[in-house]
Write a protein that holds these residues in place. Sequence first.
Motif, PDB file in Angstrom:
ATOM      1  N   THR A  45      -6.951   5.311  15.874  1.00  0.00           N
ATOM      2  CA  THR A  45      -7.543   4.436  14.861  1.00  0.00           C
ATOM      3  C   THR A  45      -6.685   3.185  14.668  1.00  0.00           C
ATOM      4  O   THR A  45      -5.548   3.104  15.166  1.00  0.00           O
ATOM      5  N   GLU A  46      -7.232   2.223  13.925  1.00  0.00           N
ATOM      6  CA  GLU A  46      -6.445   1.038  13.590  1.00  0.00           C
ATOM      7  C   GLU A  46      -5.168   1.416  12.836  1.00  0.00           C
ATOM      8  O   GLU A  46      -4.103   0.826  13.065  1.00  0.00           O
ATOM      9  N   GLU A  47      -5.283   2.388  11.946  1.00  0.00           N
ATOM     10  CA  GLU A  47      -4.107   2.814  11.174  1.00  0.00           C
ATOM     11  C   GLU A  47      -3.012   3.348  12.089  1.00  0.00           C
ATOM     12  O   GLU A  47      -1.822   3.139  11.825  1.00  0.00           O
ATOM     13  N   ASP A  74      -3.675  -9.121  10.315  1.00  0.00           N
ATOM     14  CA  ASP A  74      -3.264  -9.320   8.920  1.00  0.00           C
ATOM     15  C   ASP A  74      -2.296  -8.255   8.446  1.00  0.00           C
ATOM     16  O   ASP A  74      -1.325  -8.547   7.742  1.00  0.00           O
ATOM     17  N   ARG A  75      -2.530  -7.013   8.855  1.00  0.00           N
ATOM     18  CA  ARG A  75      -1.680  -5.921   8.383  1.00  0.00           C
ATOM     19  C   ARG A  75      -0.436  -5.728   9.231  1.00  0.00           C
ATOM     20  O   ARG A  75       0.492  -5.009   8.839  1.00  0.00           O
ATOM     21  N   SER A  76      -0.391  -6.390  10.388  1.00  0.00           N
ATOM     22  CA  SER A  76       0.787  -6.289  11.258  1.00  0.00           C
ATOM     23  C   SER A  76       1.724  -7.480  11.121  1.00  0.00           C
ATOM     24  O   SER A  76       2.895  -7.404  11.512  1.00  0.00           O
ATOM     25  N   THR A 134      -9.270 -16.114  15.496  1.00  0.00           N
ATOM     26  CA  THR A 134      -8.720 -14.906  14.889  1.00  0.00           C
ATOM     27  C   THR A 134      -7.195 -14.938  14.875  1.00  0.00           C
ATOM     28  O   THR A 134      -6.557 -14.451  13.932  1.00  0.00           O
ATOM     29  N   PHE A 135      -6.617 -15.552  15.917  1.00  0.00           N
ATOM     30  CA  PHE A 135      -5.160 -15.531  16.074  1.00  0.00           C
ATOM     31  C   PHE A 135      -4.478 -16.710  15.386  1.00  0.00           C
ATOM     32  O   PHE A 135      -3.245 -16.808  15.413  1.00  0.00           O
ATOM     33  N   GLU A 136      -5.267 -17.584  14.766  1.00  0.00           N
ATOM     34  CA  GLU A 136      -4.671 -18.684  14.008  1.00  0.00           C
ATOM     35  C   GLU A 136      -3.836 -18.187  12.835  1.00  0.00           C
ATOM     36  O   GLU A 136      -3.004 -18.926  12.304  1.00  0.00           O
ATOM     37  N   ALA A 137      -4.066 -16.938  12.420  1.00  0.00           N
ATOM     38  CA  ALA A 137      -3.271 -16.374  11.319  1.00  0.00           C
ATOM     39  C   ALA A 137      -1.783 -16.427  11.635  1.00  0.00           C
ATOM     40  O   ALA A 137      -0.947 -16.584  10.728  1.00  0.00           O
ATOM     41  N   PHE A 138      -1.424 -16.307  12.915  1.00  0.00           N
ATOM     42  CA  PHE A 138      -0.015 -16.406  13.301  1.00  0.00           C
ATOM     43  C   PHE A 138       0.509 -17.818  13.054  1.00  0.00           C
ATOM     44  O   PHE A 138       1.606 -18.000  12.521  1.00  0.00           O
TER      45      PHE A 138
END
Length: 337
Positions: free
Chosen positions: A213-215, A245-247, A267-271
């Motif tokens: 899972t993602e978790e 976001d959670r990593s 999606t990767f602009e968060a970095f």
Amino acid sequence: MSQLNYNSDSLGKGDAAARSATKQRRRRLAFIIAAVIVIIGLGLGLGLGLGLRKGDDDDDGDDGDDTTDDGTDRGANRTTMWNPSVGDSWQIILLKPLDTSVDLEPDVEVYDLDLFNNEATVFDDLHAKNKKVICYFSAGSWENWRDDKDKFEDSDLGSTLDGWPDEKWLKLSSDNVRSIMAERIKLASRKGCDAIDPDNVDGYENDNGLGLTEEDSIDFMKFLSEEAAKYNMSTGLKNAGSIIDRSLPYVAFSVNEQCGEHDECETFEAFIEDKKPVFRIEYPKEDLTDEARIAAVSKQRCDAAGASAFSTVLKNMNLDGWVEYCDGDTYDTSIVS
């Protein structure tokens, strides 16, 4: 007469007592000497035994657990953690070891290289040229050609990776898997890596056969980054867009494949927003032979929405020494054949 006899008896008894006392003293002395000899012998034996055991450990090398082949622990004096910057230039080569005996091209800031294929001296050479080294290894898959492949248990292995018949997904929560990965991270530190690039942490997106899972992946990334931090090495997140976001609190950069091809670079602009770089790979030559079409695909990938601040390289799928940059410059970095 009786007095004489008495005196004679007294003298005889005194001689006997003296002789008895002398014998007792001799026995005590002999006992003490013997005890001392035994103690000395035990001490020498213990010291010899410890010395032999230490010698055995040195001869065995402890499977390389403490030092690299030349006896140097390159990470021992690392006191700060390297965090790459947005826009850092880079090259990635995983097919073969990098050849540092020739002039190094391109002149980029960061090299991402296979942890196992390259000797520590390769990383030494890069550091001497003021380059940083990210060390790649697969953290989420079992590979049947690695030296430590037999350390995995059957219960650790899941389904075969699609397109990679010699790899299987790993159970990320397994204590055994984590122990093996901890040893790999320790090896990265000993070899002198500045950061790690753990691949295949996105098993949850695939038919993994383990119910991942993602978790599972988030917790695994936290584990990997904490292990690397013990040696002042930073960690990157490979792909796995849905857990960014959670990593983000645990990682210092992204290594992304094909966000331009799959139209997901935004999606990767968060970095970038978190002031962490995205080291991006596109494979424009895949299934293409016409040079004009390859050039068109390359431009399209470079101009992908959301990727303007990414550190983008165009590569062959086998990640050999060839590389092209979005400004059109191409290089064929020398690798060991």
